[in-house]
Design a protein around this motif. Structure first.
Motif, PDB file in Angstrom:
ATOM      1  N   LYS A  45       0.813  -1.220   0.000  1.00  0.00           N
ATOM      2  CA  LYS A  45       0.000   0.000   0.000  1.00  0.00           C
ATOM      3  C   LYS A  45       0.848   1.272   0.000  1.00  0.00           C
ATOM      4  N   ALA A  46       2.090   1.186  -0.488  1.00  0.00           N
ATOM      5  CA  ALA A  46       2.957   2.366  -0.568  1.00  0.00           C
ATOM      6  C   ALA A  46       3.584   2.449  -1.957  1.00  0.00           C
ATOM      7  N   PRO A  47       2.765   2.663  -2.993  1.00  0.00           N
ATOM      8  CA  PRO A  47       3.306   2.682  -4.355  1.00  0.00           C
ATOM      9  C   PRO A  47       4.150   3.920  -4.634  1.00  0.00           C
ATOM     10  N   THR A  48       5.102   3.752  -5.528  1.00  0.00           N
ATOM     11  CA  THR A  48       5.910   4.848  -6.037  1.00  0.00           C
ATOM     12  C   THR A  48       5.841   4.797  -7.560  1.00  0.00           C
ATOM     13  N   LEU A  49       5.576   5.955  -8.177  1.00  0.00           N
ATOM     14  CA  LEU A  49       5.499   6.058  -9.636  1.00  0.00           C
ATOM     15  C   LEU A  49       6.662   6.876 -10.165  1.00  0.00           C
ATOM     16  N   HIS A  50       7.196   6.457 -11.296  1.00  0.00           N
ATOM     17  CA  HIS A  50       8.233   7.209 -12.011  1.00  0.00           C
ATOM     18  C   HIS A  50       7.812   7.296 -13.457  1.00  0.00           C
TER      19      HIS A  50
END
Length: 77
Positions: A45-50
């Motif tokens: 539940k801690a997504p990171t987007l690049h």
């Protein structure tokens, strides 16, 4: 954020714009798409987007999603 996948392959991510304009943002996660984003997760539940998300129409929000939190980009002068 809702993520569409087939097996281990991520296809797309969708979520409501964090500015609360009511628009849904849909991002391609497959490298063959242009543009495309990479989704990683340091913890459940801690997504990171690049790279960052920058809406060119509508509210024109520009932000990062890092470790499940929205970090707004400062306006360019």
């Amino acid at each position: 954020m809702v993520v569409a996948r087939e097996g281990d392959e991520l296809w797309a991510a969708a979520f409501m714009c964090p500015c609360k304009c009511g628009e849904r943002i849909e991002l391609a996660l497959i490298p063959e798409a242009s543009p495309s984003w990479r989704l990683t997760s340091a913890a459940p539940k801690a997504p990171t987007l690049h790279p960052s998300v920058w809406r060119k129409v509508g509210c024109k929000s520009h932000f990062w999603v890092r470790k499940g939190k929205v970090q707004w980009c400062k306006e360019q002068s």
